[in-house]
Write a protein that holds these residues in place. Sequence first.
Motif, PDB file in Angstrom:
ATOM      1  N   LEU A   1       0.829  -1.198   0.000  1.00 26.55           N
ATOM      2  CA  LEU A   1       0.000   0.000   0.000  1.00 26.55           C
ATOM      3  C   LEU A   1       0.866   1.251   0.000  1.00 26.55           C
ATOM      4  N   LYS A   2       1.890   1.241   0.822  1.00 20.06           N
ATOM      5  CA  LYS A   2       2.756   2.409   0.953  1.00 20.06           C
ATOM      6  C   LYS A   2       3.475   2.723  -0.358  1.00 20.06           C
ATOM      7  N   ASP A   3       3.827   1.702  -1.121  1.00 20.43           N
ATOM      8  CA  ASP A   3       4.562   1.899  -2.365  1.00 20.43           C
ATOM      9  C   ASP A   3       3.683   2.421  -3.503  1.00 20.43           C
ATOM     10  N   ILE A   4       2.381   2.228  -3.384  1.00 19.95           N
ATOM     11  CA  ILE A   4       1.495   2.588  -4.490  1.00 19.95           C
ATOM     12  C   ILE A   4       0.584   3.755  -4.161  1.00 19.95           C
ATOM     13  N   LEU A   5       0.149   3.858  -2.899  1.00 17.56           N
ATOM     14  CA  LEU A   5      -0.807   4.888  -2.521  1.00 17.56           C
ATOM     15  C   LEU A   5      -0.225   5.872  -1.509  1.00 17.56           C
TER      16      LEU A   5
ATOM     17  N   LEU B   1      -6.970  -1.311  -0.143  1.00 24.49           N
ATOM     18  CA  LEU B   1      -7.536  -0.831   1.116  1.00 24.49           C
ATOM     19  C   LEU B   1      -8.044  -1.993   1.971  1.00 24.49           C
ATOM     20  N   LEU B   2      -8.710  -2.951   1.352  1.00 20.23           N
ATOM     21  CA  LEU B   2      -9.181  -4.121   2.098  1.00 20.23           C
ATOM     22  C   LEU B   2      -8.014  -4.910   2.671  1.00 20.23           C
ATOM     23  N   SER B   3      -6.938  -5.022   1.917  1.00 23.53           N
ATOM     24  CA  SER B   3      -5.771  -5.757   2.412  1.00 23.53           C
ATOM     25  C   SER B   3      -5.175  -5.070   3.629  1.00 23.53           C
ATOM     26  N   ALA B   4      -5.224  -3.735   3.640  1.00 23.32           N
ATOM     27  CA  ALA B   4      -4.700  -2.994   4.787  1.00 23.32           C
ATOM     28  C   ALA B   4      -5.596  -3.168   6.008  1.00 23.32           C
ATOM     29  N   TYR B   5      -6.900  -3.102   5.809  1.00 20.11           N
ATOM     30  CA  TYR B   5      -7.820  -3.317   6.929  1.00 20.11           C
ATOM     31  C   TYR B   5      -7.689  -4.730   7.505  1.00 20.11           C
ATOM     32  N   LEU B   6      -7.510  -5.704   6.623  1.00 17.80           N
ATOM     33  CA  LEU B   6      -7.474  -7.105   7.051  1.00 17.80           C
ATOM     34  C   LEU B   6      -6.076  -7.580   7.428  1.00 17.80           C
ATOM     35  N   GLN B   7      -5.058  -6.759   7.102  1.00 15.39           N
ATOM     36  CA  GLN B   7      -3.659  -7.118   7.353  1.00 15.39           C
ATOM     37  C   GLN B   7      -3.251  -8.393   6.620  1.00 15.39           C
ATOM     38  N   ILE B   8      -3.624  -8.455   5.347  1.00 11.96           N
ATOM     39  CA  ILE B   8      -3.212  -9.564   4.494  1.00 11.96           C
ATOM     40  C   ILE B   8      -2.702  -8.994   3.181  1.00 11.96           C
ATOM     41  N   GLU B   9      -2.051  -9.812   2.398  1.00 12.37           N
ATOM     42  CA  GLU B   9      -1.556  -9.363   1.099  1.00 12.37           C
ATOM     43  C   GLU B   9      -2.738  -9.139   0.144  1.00 12.37           C
ATOM     44  N   PRO B  10      -2.619  -8.166  -0.774  1.00 12.58           N
ATOM     45  CA  PRO B  10      -3.719  -7.887  -1.706  1.00 12.58           C
ATOM     46  C   PRO B  10      -4.186  -9.117  -2.486  1.00 12.58           C
ATOM     47  N   ALA B  11      -3.243  -9.979  -2.843  1.00  9.70           N
ATOM     48  CA  ALA B  11      -3.599 -11.170  -3.630  1.00  9.70           C
ATOM     49  C   ALA B  11      -4.495 -12.129  -2.851  1.00  9.70           C
ATOM     50  N   LYS B  12      -4.481 -12.032  -1.519  1.00  6.44           N
ATOM     51  CA  LYS B  12      -5.287 -12.933  -0.691  1.00  6.44           C
ATOM     52  C   LYS B  12      -6.689 -12.406  -0.420  1.00  6.44           C
ATOM     53  N   VAL B  13      -6.970 -11.190  -0.846  1.00  8.38           N
ATOM     54  CA  VAL B  13      -8.311 -10.624  -0.683  1.00  8.38           C
ATOM     55  C   VAL B  13      -9.244 -11.289  -1.703  1.00  8.38           C
TER      56      VAL B  13
END
Length: 264
Positions: free
Chosen positions: A13-17, A86-98
């Motif tokens: 998230l930090k690298d893209i947003l 954003l969902l990955s950040a809320y859930l504390q998982i990698e984006p691919a796992k959402v």
Amino acid sequence: MPMSEKSDYPETLKDILILSQPATAHFPQLSNGDIHIWTISLDTSEDQIERLGSILSKEEKRKAYYYKFESAQHSYIVSQAVLRLLLSAYLQIEPAKVRIGAHKKGKPYLIHDRSIFFNLSNSHDFCVFAFSSDSEVGIDIEKIRVLPDIDLLIEKNFTSREKEYLQKDPDNKLSRFFQFWTFKESFLKAIGEGMRLTPDNLEFSLEDGTIKLRSVKYGFDTTNCQFKGLTLKGNYTGTLAYSGKETVIREMGIALREKGNQEN
């Protein structure tokens, strides 16, 4: 589970947003009673589209290429990739796992975790996202623009009292039309209804700045339904539909980071 205020938000998230909030070192906690609204510009570079496209699932990538026009394709890529981030950040998982699914009438939901409810909307240059840990939310934005068939649209989609309100002030008919349209769309998105409940089956009023749902056909429970008008820069209007009276709504901005401009 939603992450703690003390947790750094993921490197992906930090690298893209870029979070345009005071404490960008921490991703905000989504607590009970909170609703977070994020707004992002859809004005993107080719590099940003390429990076965001790499975040999408195979199914999302396939859907992106259904869009005939490049602008619509880019809007879809940005909205779906940022939602995943954003969902990955809320859930504390990698984006691919959402894992995002859709109910039979199209409303999206998290397949593996029902602790977060969300909705999104885009119009022309902006996309907005709403997140809650308590109950379903609906959000809709519209750019106020000239509509050659506005009178026909009013006739088909509004009740007699709404029509009277829209037509009695010709100078503001267009802005009132889009305002009331977002009232209806945000509610329909919150309850996840499709064509069973069309806009003409809802009646809204705007009294002293307060959005009120006066009636709904087919017996839907609207006891706890609340509405909030959204503040967007430019010629836009928007509405959030949600449940609960003791709700803290936090509006935040987010932007895409240019490649090579990551924080140290």
